[in-house]
Design an enzyme around this catalytic site. Structure first.
Site, PDB file in Angstrom:
ATOM      1  N   GLU A   1      49.858  28.866  46.222  1.00  0.00           N
ATOM      2  CA  GLU A   1      49.416  29.651  45.064  1.00  0.00           C
ATOM      3  C   GLU A   1      49.849  31.110  45.193  1.00  0.00           C
ATOM      4  OE1 GLU A   1      45.363  28.261  45.160  1.00  0.00           O
ATOM      5  OE2 GLU A   1      46.113  26.295  44.551  1.00  0.00           O
TER       6      GLU A   1
ATOM      7  N   GLY B   1      45.706  20.390  44.220  1.00  0.00           N
ATOM      8  CA  GLY B   1      44.825  20.500  43.059  1.00  0.00           C
ATOM      9  C   GLY B   1      45.175  19.537  41.938  1.00  0.00           C
TER      10      GLY B   1
ATOM     11  N   HIS C   1      50.065  30.343  51.319  1.00  0.00           N
ATOM     12  CA  HIS C   1      49.568  29.265  50.457  1.00  0.00           C
ATOM     13  C   HIS C   1      50.450  29.196  49.206  1.00  0.00           C
ATOM     14  CE1 HIS C   1      47.071  26.933  47.773  1.00  0.00           C
ATOM     15  NE2 HIS C   1      46.474  26.475  48.859  1.00  0.00           N
TER      16      HIS C   1
ATOM     17  N   SER D   1      45.086  17.557  47.735  1.00  0.00           N
ATOM     18  CA  SER D   1      44.168  16.547  47.201  1.00  0.00           C
ATOM     19  C   SER D   1      43.590  15.641  48.288  1.00  0.00           C
ATOM     20  CB  SER D   1      44.852  15.732  46.093  1.00  0.00           C
ATOM     21  OG  SER D   1      45.250  16.584  45.038  1.00  0.00           O
TER      22      SER D   1
ATOM     23  N   GLY E   1      41.181  22.027  49.500  1.00  0.00           N
ATOM     24  CA  GLY E   1      40.759  22.938  48.444  1.00  0.00           C
ATOM     25  C   GLY E   1      39.510  22.419  47.755  1.00  0.00           C
ATOM     26  N   GLY E   2      39.708  21.711  46.638  1.00  0.00           N
ATOM     27  CA  GLY E   2      38.595  21.272  45.793  1.00  0.00           C
ATOM     28  C   GLY E   2      37.477  20.575  46.551  1.00  0.00           C
TER      29      GLY E   2
ATOM     30  N   ASN F   1      39.480  25.784  51.869  1.00  0.00           N
ATOM     31  CA  ASN F   1      39.958  26.947  51.118  1.00  0.00           C
ATOM     32  C   ASN F   1      39.184  27.018  49.802  1.00  0.00           C
ATOM     33  OD1 ASN F   1      41.361  28.901  49.767  1.00  0.00           O
ATOM     34  ND2 ASN F   1      43.302  27.772  49.651  1.00  0.00           N
ATOM     35  N   TRP F   2      38.247  27.955  49.744  1.00  0.00           N
ATOM     36  CA  TRP F   2      37.379  28.045  48.559  1.00  0.00           C
ATOM     37  C   TRP F   2      38.091  28.718  47.381  1.00  0.00           C
ATOM     38  CZ3 TRP F   2      32.005  29.824  50.998  1.00  0.00           C
ATOM     39  CH2 TRP F   2      31.565  28.812  51.864  1.00  0.00           C
ATOM     40  N   LYS F   3      39.250  29.269  47.617  1.00  0.00           N
ATOM     41  CA  LYS F   3      40.066  29.900  46.559  1.00  0.00           C
ATOM     42  C   LYS F   3      39.229  30.917  45.778  1.00  0.00           C
ATOM     43  CE  LYS F   3      42.955  25.848  46.452  1.00  0.00           C
ATOM     44  NZ  LYS F   3      43.929  25.042  45.740  1.00  0.00           N
TER      45      LYS F   3
ATOM     46  N   GLU G   1      51.863  21.336  52.795  1.00  0.00           N
ATOM     47  CA  GLU G   1      51.187  21.227  51.501  1.00  0.00           C
ATOM     48  C   GLU G   1      52.224  21.071  50.392  1.00  0.00           C
ATOM     49  OE1 GLU G   1      46.967  22.724  51.623  1.00  0.00           O
ATOM     50  OE2 GLU G   1      48.165  24.440  51.031  1.00  0.00           O
TER      51      GLU G   1
END
Ligand code: PEP
Length: 261
Positions: free
Chosen positions: A103, A179, A101, A219, A240-241, A12-14, A173
């Site tokens: 977010e 994150g 998600h 993470s 993600g990251g 997920n490049w967000k 999640e």
């Protein structure tokens, strides 16, 4: 659990990158996954920002990885400013979409009713969906995690035809792990996956629950992926990251594909 399900790893490049760096990352991920004999062994999917879907799709060609979008509208086309419909994603060859998600669920306070409608919209539009669930830190610390996960799964899937479940990946999640660099302990993640499958078994049946993919997100790194994915309940990850570096994402994909070895 018997034979492992086909592993899934989503990147997920967000709201990161720019056009040139998104295309470069897509090319690098494509090269990294094509150079190793794992493409056939898992579903690896990247989820770029909307404006870069077409360019990233061109860079990926037929993949790997496959192409997905980070969200979709619960409506068909129409007067919905700023939203993107399932049909538009289909035009851009995005075959997957993330729904719920944290977010969006927590960050933007998207209600469970809307997430349910988005899930149904995705699945009835021939998109594959990654449906995210997860408890907050306060919910976990007050012993509510099981109840919260059950509610999120029930509200998402109520009335969803069992024939559509093969097109779903559930992502556990925990909000406090996304994150933050604070990964759930594999024992806690496995337990949460069992809770999720037990709700699916109530809604459908135990066989279908076992065959439905449930992945962990929060993470995940190249260093912790193998231990998480060694648990029989954990079919892969939503990342993600660590998905913003091709080699790291490829290493996480390798760890997931090793489940079948
Ligand atoms: C995510 O975006 O779904 C996620 C898990 O992010 P991160 O890996 O950065 O925690």
């Amino acid at each position: 659990m018997n034979h492992p399900n086909r592993p899934f790893v989503g990147g997920n490049w967000k709201m990161n990158l720019r056009l040139a760096s998104a295309v470069e990352l897509a090319e690098d991920v494509h090269a990294a996954l094509s150079n190793q004999p794992l493409a056939a062994d898992l579903d690896a999917v990247v989820f770029p920002p909307y404006p870069y879907l077409q360019a990233v799709g061109r860079a990926l060609g037929h993949g790997p990885p496959q192409l997905g979008a980070q969200d979709l509208a619960d409506h068909e086309d129409g007067a919905f400013t700023g939203q993107v419909s399932a049909g538009m994603l289909d035009d851009l060859d995005a075959r997957w979409v993330i729904v719920g998600h944290s977010e969006r669920r927590h960050g933007l306070e998207e209600p469970e009713s809307v997430l349910h409608r988005k899930l149904v919209r995705a699945l009835t539009s021939d998109l594959k969906a990654v449906f995210c669930v997860g408890e907050t830190l306060a919910e976990r610390e007050s012993g509510m995690a099981e109840e919260v996960l059950a509610r999120q799964v029930r509200s998402g899937f109520s009335g969803v035809d069992q024939g559509l479940l093969a097109s779903v990946v559930l992502a556990y999640e925990p909000v406090w792990a996304i994150g933050t660099g604070r990964t759930a302990h594999p024992d806690d993640a496995s337990q949460a996956h069992r809770w999720i499958r037990s709700t699916l078994a109530d809604l459908y049946d135990a066989e279908l629950a076992a065959a439905t993919r449930v992945v962990y997100g929060g993470s995940v790194t190249a260093a912790n992926a193998a231990e998480l994915f060694s648990r029989p309940e954990i079919d892969g990850g939503l990342v993600g990251g660590a998905s913003l570096k091709a080699e790291t994402f490829a290493a996480i994909c390798r760890a997931a594909a090793a489940r079948l070895a």
